[in-house]
Design a protein around this motif. Structure first.
Motif, PDB file in Angstrom:
ATOM      1  N   HIS A  48     -10.910   6.321   1.640  1.00 45.42           N
ATOM      2  CA  HIS A  48      -9.645   5.931   2.257  1.00 45.42           C
ATOM      3  C   HIS A  48      -8.558   6.973   2.022  1.00 45.42           C
ATOM      4  CE1 HIS A  48     -11.159   1.872   3.091  1.00 45.42           C
ATOM      5  NE2 HIS A  48     -11.632   1.853   1.867  1.00 45.42           N
ATOM      6  N   SER A  49      -8.689   7.769   0.977  1.00 46.79           N
ATOM      7  CA  SER A  49      -7.692   8.779   0.644  1.00 46.79           C
ATOM      8  C   SER A  49      -8.018  10.090   1.350  1.00 46.79           C
ATOM      9  CB  SER A  49      -7.674   9.007  -0.870  1.00 46.79           C
ATOM     10  OG  SER A  49      -8.830   9.738  -1.278  1.00 46.79           O
ATOM     11  N   GLU A  75     -14.593   4.597  -2.482  1.00 47.10           N
ATOM     12  CA  GLU A  75     -13.222   4.185  -2.789  1.00 47.10           C
ATOM     13  C   GLU A  75     -13.006   2.734  -2.356  1.00 47.10           C
ATOM     14  OE1 GLU A  75     -10.894   8.489  -2.450  1.00 47.10           O
ATOM     15  OE2 GLU A  75     -10.622   6.983  -0.879  1.00 47.10           O
ATOM     16  N   TYR A  76     -12.186   2.032  -3.129  1.00 48.15           N
ATOM     17  CA  TYR A  76     -11.903   0.611  -2.871  1.00 48.15           C
ATOM     18  C   TYR A  76     -10.396   0.448  -2.746  1.00 48.15           C
ATOM     19  CZ  TYR A  76     -16.681   0.482  -4.470  1.00 48.15           C
ATOM     20  OH  TYR A  76     -18.030   0.728  -4.601  1.00 48.15           O
ATOM     21  N   GLU A  77      -9.966   0.143  -1.522  1.00 46.51           N
ATOM     22  CA  GLU A  77      -8.536   0.037  -1.257  1.00 46.51           C
ATOM     23  C   GLU A  77      -7.973  -1.206  -1.941  1.00 46.51           C
ATOM     24  OE1 GLU A  77      -5.840   1.413   2.488  1.00 46.51           O
ATOM     25  OE2 GLU A  77      -7.748   0.433   2.872  1.00 46.51           O
ATOM     26  N   HIS A  78      -6.894  -1.004  -2.673  1.00 49.29           N
ATOM     27  CA  HIS A  78      -6.322  -2.081  -3.480  1.00 49.29           C
ATOM     28  C   HIS A  78      -5.739  -3.185  -2.614  1.00 49.29           C
ATOM     29  CE1 HIS A  78      -4.361  -4.088  -6.779  1.00 49.29           C
ATOM     30  NE2 HIS A  78      -3.173  -3.935  -6.236  1.00 49.29           N
ATOM     31  N   ASN A  79      -6.122  -4.399  -2.924  1.00 44.94           N
ATOM     32  CA  ASN A  79      -5.572  -5.583  -2.269  1.00 44.94           C
ATOM     33  C   ASN A  79      -5.367  -6.621  -3.353  1.00 44.94           C
ATOM     34  OD1 ASN A  79      -4.741  -7.570  -0.545  1.00 44.94           O
ATOM     35  ND2 ASN A  79      -6.594  -7.590   0.709  1.00 44.94           N
ATOM     36  N   ASN A  87      -1.298   8.867  -5.283  1.00 41.24           N
ATOM     37  CA  ASN A  87      -2.303   7.847  -4.979  1.00 41.24           C
ATOM     38  C   ASN A  87      -3.312   7.751  -6.121  1.00 41.24           C
ATOM     39  OD1 ASN A  87      -3.777   5.947  -3.627  1.00 41.24           O
ATOM     40  ND2 ASN A  87      -4.242   7.229  -1.851  1.00 41.24           N
ATOM     41  N   GLY A 112      -4.600   3.397  -3.545  1.00 39.43           N
ATOM     42  CA  GLY A 112      -3.508   2.641  -2.936  1.00 39.43           C
ATOM     43  C   GLY A 112      -2.506   2.092  -3.916  1.00 39.43           C
ATOM     44  N   GLN A 167       0.993   6.605   0.888  1.00 44.59           N
ATOM     45  CA  GLN A 167       0.172   6.953   2.035  1.00 44.59           C
ATOM     46  C   GLN A 167       0.536   8.352   2.511  1.00 44.59           C
ATOM     47  OE1 GLN A 167      -2.210   4.708   3.173  1.00 44.59           O
ATOM     48  NE2 GLN A 167      -1.587   3.684   1.310  1.00 44.59           N
ATOM     49  N   LYS A 169       0.848  -1.186   0.000  1.00 47.24           N
ATOM     50  CA  LYS A 169       0.000   0.000   0.000  1.00 47.24           C
ATOM     51  C   LYS A 169       0.890   1.244   0.000  1.00 47.24           C
ATOM     52  CE  LYS A 169      -3.896  -2.216   2.297  1.00 47.24           C
ATOM     53  NZ  LYS A 169      -4.824  -2.169   3.434  1.00 47.24           N
TER      54      LYS A 169
END
Length: 467
Positions: A453-454, A402-406, A367, A323, A181, A178
């Motif tokens: 998330h940002s 928002e969709y945090e990258h995983n 980001n 992310g 940040q 991630k």
């Protein structure tokens, strides 16, 4: 109804083909509403399709011959929600690199690993020059040039994103990386990254304070003198053979380009291409949206130069991944003179190291979803359309999701079900669930409102835009 960009690349270069495409979309939506008991549709544009559905919403209401003649209440009658996925509402910096030198991070790195390979003839064609020849016929690419100028993207000594820590930090779960940040209180501050300089010639030009930056204005410089190339053998689409040594030197002597001056730069190095693009697209900010000139279609894909429809019951969403390091600015260098060459390329030797991890291989990252920076995807729903504004006069409710990258843990998972990447996000289970719920009748409030998330809201506060 799902809309992607691919059908539009050609249609926007021909007004007749474009209007046929728009008419087909209008007819399909009307048919879906008529055959489903009058229930309104949920439209899901993705990527560049986001810009062209903005265009469609103006076109469908406008009177002929410019528009589809649906009337001012067409969108209110037919559309429940517009769910924009990975929307480059305000453009993407990588489009500038593509138009300027047919590069982005991947090509620049490939050139660094295998110097000269992409510059050699392949089946009688110089590879990069051939790519530039092809892509410069895709006039719709110019719709992706960053919009809003320095007001949105920052100037010589500022940018909305401010300080960042782009160090990749491995997480315990699935070794998820991630990066990018925000620096939090109590942590060691990283070197300030000024993304406002979209193009810099040399790492020092990217870092020096503007008071210490010596620049020679390229605008008005002579072109075509002391040229060492034989123009008759060069590719007409690149236009670089018209510049000559003096014109090329003038570009690099300007040292640092913000979003405002990048437009001047592209008009200087590719005037024929930009003349075609200016007929279809605009990249500014409207002073007065009631000015009759904004009835022209060239403004309709720019959310800063058009209004959302009069549809207070409609909802608009911006759904995108976060992310992932995403191209935001570039360090360039001039290349040695040769016949029919592209005289500028990303300087892959420019790296920031531990002190400035956002600069790698000549590219500053911020980001985003690997293609679209958060600033472009999120600003309109965070501020430009938030509540009742001059860009959203009927107060259409706007939401950010928002969709945090995983990334996937292994290759067997394919693209993964939690990806935030620009294309792979279409397989993200959380995004799919949100879409299905809206299509089944849920509102943005039912989804829980914004999910962020940002720091898009903090960045938006720094942007001084008349609302």
């Amino acid at each position: 109804m799902y809309m992607a960009a691919y059908d539009w690349r050609i249609s926007f270069q021909n007004t007749e083909v474009r209007d046929r495409t728009l008419s087909r979309i209008k007819n399909n939506i009307e048919l879906m509403v008529a055959t489903n008991g009058g229930k309104k549709v949920v439209v899901i544009p993705h990527s560049m399709g986001v810009l062209y559905f903005l265009h469609f919403m103006k076109w469908v209401e406008a009177p002929p011959p410019m528009g589809g003649g649906g009337g001012s209440d067409w969108c209110a009658k037919h559309i429940k929600a517009v769910i924009n996925i990975g929307g480059p509402f305000l453009g993407v910096p990588k489009s500038v690199a593509g138009l300027f030198s047919i590069e982005a991070r991947d090509i620049a790195v490939a050139r660094a690993f295998a110097p000269g390979v992409l510059d050699k003839d392949l089946f009688g064609l110089q590879t990069l020059e051939h790519l530039m020849r092809m892509t410069r016929t895709w006039d719709s690419t110019m719709s992706m040039i960053p919009k809003g100028g320095d007001t949105i993207w920052g100037g010589l000594d500022w940018s909305p994103e401010g300080y960042f820590n782009c160090s990749a930090k491995k997480q315990k779960i699935n070794d998820t990386i991630k990066p990018c940040q925000n620096v939090k209180e109590g942590l060691e501050p990283m070197k300030h990254v000024n993304y406002g300089r979209l193009i810099s010639f040399g790492k020092d030009a990217a870092e020096l304070h503007s008071s210490k930056l010596e620049r020679m204005d390229f605008r008005g410089s002579l072109k075509g003198r002391k040229s060492i190339v034989n123009a008759s053998t060069c590719d007409i689409w690149t236009e670089y053979h018209d510049m000559g040594i003096e014109g090329i030197r003038a570009v690099s002597d300007y040292r640092a380009y913000t979003t405002d001056s990048v437009l001047d730069l592209l008009h200087f190095v590719a005037p024929k291409m930009m003349k075609r693009g200016d007929a279809h697209f605009s990249h500014g900010i409207a002073d007065n949206l009631d000015d009759p000139k904004y009835k022209h279609y060239k403004y309709w894909s720019n959310p800063l130069e058009t209004k959302l429809p009069d549809a207070p019951d409609m909802e608009i969403y911006s759904m995108y991944g976060v992310g992932i390091p995403t191209e935001r600015a570039y360090v360039y260098r001039s290349t040695p003179q040769s016949e029919c060459h592209i005289p500028f390329q990303i300087d892959t030797s420019a790296n920031g190291g531990d002190e400035d991890p956002c600069l790698k291989d000549g590219v500053y990252s911020a980001n985003g979803d690997e293609t679209v920076p958060v600033l472009s995807a999120g600003f309109m729903c965070a501020k430009g359309w938030r509540g009742t504004t001059r860009f959203n006069p009927s107060g259409i409710r706007a939401y950010i999701r928002e969709y945090e990258h995983n990334p996937p843990a292994n290759l067997l998972e394919g693209r993964g079900t939690q990806s935030g990447a620009h294309v792979d996000i279409l397989g993200n289970f959380a995004l799919i669930e949100d879409i299905i719920r809206v299509a089944a009748g849920a509102s943005g409030e039912d989804l829980g409102g914004d999910r962020v998330h940002s720091d898009i809201f903090k960045w938006s506060e720094k942007i001084k835009l008349k609302l």
